[in-house]
Design a protein around this motif. Structure first.
Motif, PDB file in Angstrom:
ATOM      1  N   LEU A 199      -3.147  -3.024   5.684  1.00 10.74           N
ATOM      2  CA  LEU A 199      -1.868  -3.723   5.774  1.00 10.74           C
ATOM      3  C   LEU A 199      -1.507  -4.042   7.220  1.00 10.74           C
ATOM      4  CD1 LEU A 199       0.215  -1.823   3.069  1.00 10.74           C
ATOM      5  CD2 LEU A 199      -0.289  -4.269   3.088  1.00 10.74           C
ATOM      6  N   GLU A 200      -1.827  -3.149   8.137  1.00 12.27           N
ATOM      7  CA  GLU A 200      -1.557  -3.416   9.552  1.00 12.27           C
ATOM      8  C   GLU A 200      -2.278  -4.681  10.009  1.00 12.27           C
ATOM      9  OE1 GLU A 200      -1.088   1.279  10.942  1.00 12.27           O
ATOM     10  OE2 GLU A 200      -2.871   0.121  11.477  1.00 12.27           O
ATOM     11  N   GLN A 201      -3.554  -4.801   9.618  1.00 15.97           N
ATOM     12  CA  GLN A 201      -4.321  -5.997   9.986  1.00 15.97           C
ATOM     13  C   GLN A 201      -3.737  -7.241   9.333  1.00 15.97           C
ATOM     14  OE1 GLN A 201      -6.862  -6.151  12.255  1.00 15.97           O
ATOM     15  NE2 GLN A 201      -6.278  -4.028  12.650  1.00 15.97           N
ATOM     16  N   ALA A 202      -3.302  -7.107   8.073  1.00 16.79           N
ATOM     17  CA  ALA A 202      -2.734  -8.249   7.367  1.00 16.79           C
ATOM     18  C   ALA A 202      -1.414  -8.689   7.993  1.00 16.79           C
ATOM     19  CB  ALA A 202      -2.530  -7.898   5.893  1.00 16.79           C
ATOM     20  N   VAL A 203      -0.602  -7.717   8.385  1.00 18.14           N
ATOM     21  CA  VAL A 203       0.673  -8.037   9.026  1.00 18.14           C
ATOM     22  C   VAL A 203       0.441  -8.754  10.349  1.00 18.14           C
ATOM     23  CG1 VAL A 203       2.661  -7.024  10.213  1.00 18.14           C
ATOM     24  CG2 VAL A 203       2.040  -6.234   7.930  1.00 18.14           C
ATOM     25  N   LEU A 204      -0.479  -8.242  11.144  1.00 20.82           N
ATOM     26  CA  LEU A 204      -0.757  -8.855  12.444  1.00 20.82           C
ATOM     27  C   LEU A 204      -1.272 -10.279  12.275  1.00 20.82           C
ATOM     28  CD1 LEU A 204      -0.728  -8.325  15.471  1.00 20.82           C
ATOM     29  CD2 LEU A 204      -3.068  -7.455  15.290  1.00 20.82           C
ATOM     30  N   ALA A 205      -2.178 -10.468  11.314  1.00 17.12           N
ATOM     31  CA  ALA A 205      -2.725 -11.811  11.073  1.00 17.12           C
ATOM     32  C   ALA A 205      -1.652 -12.771  10.586  1.00 17.12           C
ATOM     33  CB  ALA A 205      -3.855 -11.725  10.048  1.00 17.12           C
ATOM     34  N   THR A 206      -0.780 -12.290   9.700  1.00 13.38           N
ATOM     35  CA  THR A 206       0.274 -13.157   9.164  1.00 13.38           C
ATOM     36  C   THR A 206       1.299 -13.490  10.233  1.00 13.38           C
ATOM     37  OG1 THR A 206      -0.028 -12.080   7.016  1.00 13.38           O
ATOM     38  CG2 THR A 206       1.930 -13.423   7.290  1.00 13.38           C
TER      39      THR A 206
ATOM     40  N   ALA B 223      -5.731 -22.905  11.466  1.00 12.03           N
ATOM     41  CA  ALA B 223      -4.746 -21.827  11.323  1.00 12.03           C
ATOM     42  C   ALA B 223      -4.808 -21.244   9.919  1.00 12.03           C
ATOM     43  CB  ALA B 223      -3.345 -22.348  11.624  1.00 12.03           C
ATOM     44  N   GLU B 224      -4.874 -22.099   8.922  1.00 17.40           N
ATOM     45  CA  GLU B 224      -4.954 -21.607   7.541  1.00 17.40           C
ATOM     46  C   GLU B 224      -6.268 -20.865   7.309  1.00 17.40           C
ATOM     47  OE1 GLU B 224      -4.246 -24.932   4.898  1.00 17.40           O
ATOM     48  OE2 GLU B 224      -2.129 -24.341   4.719  1.00 17.40           O
ATOM     49  N   ALA B 225      -7.367 -21.424   7.826  1.00 16.83           N
ATOM     50  CA  ALA B 225      -8.669 -20.788   7.637  1.00 16.83           C
ATOM     51  C   ALA B 225      -8.720 -19.421   8.324  1.00 16.83           C
ATOM     52  CB  ALA B 225      -9.775 -21.698   8.177  1.00 16.83           C
ATOM     53  N   ASP B 226      -8.127 -19.316   9.506  1.00 21.43           N
ATOM     54  CA  ASP B 226      -8.127 -18.041  10.220  1.00 21.43           C
ATOM     55  C   ASP B 226      -7.333 -16.988   9.450  1.00 21.43           C
ATOM     56  OD1 ASP B 226      -9.661 -19.129  12.210  1.00 21.43           O
ATOM     57  OD2 ASP B 226      -8.005 -19.410  13.630  1.00 21.43           O
ATOM     58  N   LEU B 227      -6.214 -17.384   8.842  1.00 20.93           N
ATOM     59  CA  LEU B 227      -5.439 -16.418   8.060  1.00 20.93           C
ATOM     60  C   LEU B 227      -6.233 -15.939   6.856  1.00 20.93           C
ATOM     61  CD1 LEU B 227      -2.804 -14.912   7.378  1.00 20.93           C
ATOM     62  CD2 LEU B 227      -2.146 -16.917   6.011  1.00 20.93           C
ATOM     63  N   VAL B 228      -6.839 -16.880   6.134  1.00 16.98           N
ATOM     64  CA  VAL B 228      -7.634 -16.516   4.957  1.00 16.98           C
ATOM     65  C   VAL B 228      -8.758 -15.555   5.354  1.00 16.98           C
ATOM     66  CG1 VAL B 228      -9.183 -17.394   3.177  1.00 16.98           C
ATOM     67  CG2 VAL B 228      -7.054 -18.608   3.682  1.00 16.98           C
ATOM     68  N   ALA B 229      -9.434 -15.859   6.460  1.00 15.46           N
ATOM     69  CA  ALA B 229     -10.544 -15.009   6.904  1.00 15.46           C
ATOM     70  C   ALA B 229     -10.044 -13.615   7.299  1.00 15.46           C
ATOM     71  CB  ALA B 229     -11.252 -15.664   8.086  1.00 15.46           C
ATOM     72  N   ALA B 230      -8.895 -13.562   7.982  1.00 13.03           N
ATOM     73  CA  ALA B 230      -8.358 -12.270   8.405  1.00 13.03           C
ATOM     74  C   ALA B 230      -7.962 -11.416   7.208  1.00 13.03           C
ATOM     75  CB  ALA B 230      -7.157 -12.482   9.323  1.00 13.03           C
ATOM     76  N   LEU B 231      -7.358 -12.032   6.203  1.00 12.39           N
ATOM     77  CA  LEU B 231      -6.967 -11.278   5.016  1.00 12.39           C
ATOM     78  C   LEU B 231      -8.185 -10.860   4.204  1.00 12.39           C
ATOM     79  CD1 LEU B 231      -3.812 -13.277   3.811  1.00 12.39           C
ATOM     80  CD2 LEU B 231      -3.912 -11.208   5.210  1.00 12.39           C
ATOM     81  N   ALA B 232      -9.194 -11.747   4.146  1.00 15.45           N
ATOM     82  CA  ALA B 232     -10.413 -11.417   3.404  1.00 15.45           C
ATOM     83  C   ALA B 232     -11.181 -10.272   4.063  1.00 15.45           C
ATOM     84  CB  ALA B 232     -11.307 -12.654   3.297  1.00 15.45           C
ATOM     85  N   ALA B 233     -10.973 -10.095   5.357  1.00 16.05           N
ATOM     86  CA  ALA B 233     -11.706  -9.051   6.087  1.00 16.05           C
ATOM     87  C   ALA B 233     -11.205  -7.646   5.782  1.00 16.05           C
ATOM     88  CB  ALA B 233     -11.617  -9.311   7.585  1.00 16.05           C
ATOM     89  N   VAL B 234     -10.063  -7.541   5.099  1.00 15.02           N
ATOM     90  CA  VAL B 234      -9.521  -6.202   4.777  1.00 15.02           C
ATOM     91  C   VAL B 234      -9.104  -6.124   3.310  1.00 15.02           C
ATOM     92  CG1 VAL B 234      -8.770  -5.574   7.099  1.00 15.02           C
ATOM     93  CG2 VAL B 234      -7.264  -6.968   5.671  1.00 15.02           C
TER      94      VAL B 234
END
Length: 601
Positions: free
Chosen positions: A78-85, A159-170
């Protein structure tokens, strides 16, 4: 018609399906989930095995520790998801601002092309060379604009692709474990340990500026109640922390309620306060700050358990850290977190008027025990009775001065023009804040029942402005003499030395007198308040002189006779006498207060 090659119009920009408000909502939801996970994890680590003996105690402690460690996987993800979002939200804010600029350029370019087409149709061949040169300039302008739009579209997709990738990574347990074991993972407790021991807003602001984005995000998620209410922390971070706390309260308490689990009285108050704040935030969720492009509403204080369940809250429309003109409104009697309609309506009216005149942020502060009543218990009756004493105003004034110190410390540019606008009991509270050294440029007292000093000079070095309707009975409670009334001195008196500005005198009908007290954010009064908070001079009127206006009892008698004759006054007199006797009894028996209706006369 001249022969000229007219450029093609620039097509519309791609539609932004991802908007800053949506990203902010997602970040808030993720932070709220993280807050709840943190709470459960803390409980598991703190849970005692004292209720067990021997092997059972050891097994219980072992199981709780393993449970807490497993939760760390979810927490890290969740920490990673929050930072990415949060990063995604920042990128969307910039992209949305650029979108608006590009769309404005597109509209202007297409209008110029249309004008050229009209000119060509009316021109002769002799005009063709000049019109062709004009067309070529427009063609180059349109080409540059198309390139800028194409570049914008690439950055938006990235920007959208980076968010998707960051969320997919966790999004798996294995990846969550990897995030939890990352040696670069921020430890919020270690970051918090570096905070100045004395939480002076200026020191807090310097400390916050020294942190990385990841460290700030970790603190917001791990300590929302602290960061959201910490003077010196920027408004955007306080807003993120407080929104997470509100979301966590609503999620947890609603879930328990839905399962049929009874809530305590304190928990019911907390839920009601959280839902009231959430309703206000929802009302503004689609509105963006024209100055920053970020969500318009910023929740800068949230303490739902304070003040005997009434809660404490402060909220801005606009960004107080970047606006040139910042004003804080303090409401009065009957104001509380669970009932914000009147408060936010006044803030909305002042913000709409002020931001039309420049860069402005308008907020309210309601983190003191304003006299109110929610029932008939002795505690609630006493809470309302405190309206005739200055105690809550003095205590609230100290906290308000601290809050304003925090705003000054987090200001991101040149010091903003800061105004404090208090109404009714909130005006008395604001006056106490000024006496306590609140760092304001303008102090505006609306419908004030009293000020703690007999002169403006003794109160503050700021400019003191007074809005006082002659037919507002509450403004006649302050003393016009040397001795203070129950809440102090009348700041509308000429001898007080403030600047009294023009307001509507109000209806003279007895049944409208209290409506006059709640009408300061309308018409000419609102215009003059807006002038003050945006650095302009309002329309002034002369202050009161003893004997030159109706005192409270004279106003009540005169307005009653005007409203229906002596029979109306006969009923009203009994009522007023009863109220007066009750107040005198309260004052003499409990506080030694003078006659409420003839203070200082």
């Amino acid at each position: 018609m001249a022969t000229v090659t007219i450029p093609a119009q620039v097509p519309p920009l791609p539609v932004m399906t991802s908007l800053p408000a949506g990203a902010a909502d997602l970040a808030t939801d993720l932070r709220a989930a993280l807050v709840n996970v943190n709470d459960v994890q803390d409980w598991a680590y703190r849970a005692s095995a004292d209720a067990f003996q021997g092997d059972a105690a050891e097994a219980s402690e072992h199981a709780l520790t393993r449970f807490a460690r497993r939760l760390d996987t979810s927490e890290a993800a969740l920490e990673q998801a929050v930072l990415a979002t949060s990063r995604f939200e920042d990128r969307l804010v910039a992209l949305h601002t650029q979108w608006l600029t590009l769309d404005g350029d597109r509209t202007g370019t297409n209008a110029a092309i249309d004008d050229l087409r009209i000119a060509v149709q009316a021109a002769t061949e002799a005009d063709a060379p000049e019109l062709q040169r004009r067309a070529e300039r427009l063609q180059a302008r349109a080409a540059r604009l198309r390139a800028d739009i194409a570049d914008w579209a690439v950055r938006y997709d990235e920007a959208e692709a980076d968010l998707v990738a960051a969320l997919a990574a966790v999004d798996t347990v294995r990846e969550g474990r990897g995030a939890a074991g990352d040696p670069g993972r921020v430890d919020p407790a270690a970051v918090l340990a570096g905070m100045p021991a004395r939480r002076v807003p200026a020191r807090v602001a310097a400390w916050w500026r020294s942190l990385t984005a990841a460290e700030r995000a970790a603190l917001v998620a791990a300590y929302p109640a602290l960061i959201g209410n910490l003077g010196g922390v920027p408004a955007d971070a306080r807003d993120a922390a407080n929104r997470a706390a509100v979301g966590a309260d609503v999620d947890e308490l609603t879930a328990r309620q839905d399962k049929g689990e009874p809530l305590t009285a304190a928990e019911r108050d907390r839920l009601a306060n959280a839902e009231a704040v959430q309703d206000v935030l929802d009302d503004y969720r689609e509105q963006l700050d024209p100055l920053t492009g970020e969500p318009l509403a910023r929740l800068t204080q949230y303490q739902p358990d304070e003040h005997t369940g009434d809660g404490g809250v402060a909220l801005f429309l606009g960004d107080p850290d970047h606006a040139d003109h910042v004003s804080v409104y303090v409401p009065g009697t009957l104001s509380e977190t669970g009932n914000l309609d009147s408060t936010i309506n006044n803030v909305d009216a002042l913000y709409d008027a002020a931001h039309d005149r420049g860069s402005a942020a308008v907020g309210f502060w309601l983190d003191y025990d304003a006299p109110s009543i929610d029932g008939v218990s002795p505690a609630e009756v006493w809470d309302l009775a405190s309206v005739v004493t200055p105690g809550e105003a003095a205590e609230g004034g100290r906290d308000l001065a601290d809050y304003l110190d925090g705003l000054r410390a987090s200001d991101a540019g040149a010091p903003a023009h800061l105004s404090l606008v208090g109404h009714s009991y909130g005006a008395t509270t604001s006056a106490h804040a000024a006496l306590d050294g609140a760092p304001v440029d303008e102090l505006v007292l609306l419908g004030s029942p009293g000020s703690p000093t007999s002169t403006a000079d003794a109160l503050t070095g700021a400019e003191v402005w007074v809005g006082s309707a002659d037919h507002d009975p509450i403004t006649l409670l302050g003393s016009s003499g040397t001795l203070p009334g129950p809440l102090g001195h009348d700041p509308a008196q000429a001898a007080y030395g403030g600047h009294r500005f023009e307001v509507d005198a109000g209806s003279y009908r007895v049944q409208d007198l209290l409506d006059n007290h709640s009408s300061y954010f309308q018409d000419e009064s609102l215009d003059n308040i807006t002038d003050i908070v945006t650095g302009r001079d309002p329309d002034l009127v002369e202050g009161r002189h003893p004997g030159g206006y109706q005192a409270l009892d004279e106003l009540l008698v005169g307005s009653s006779l005007t409203s229906g004759g002596e029979w109306v006054w006969g009923v009203g007199e009994d009522l007023v006498t009863g109220v007066r006797d009750s107040v005198e009894g309260l004052g003499e028996g409990l506080m030694g207060l003078p006659d409420l209706f003839r203070p200082g006369r």
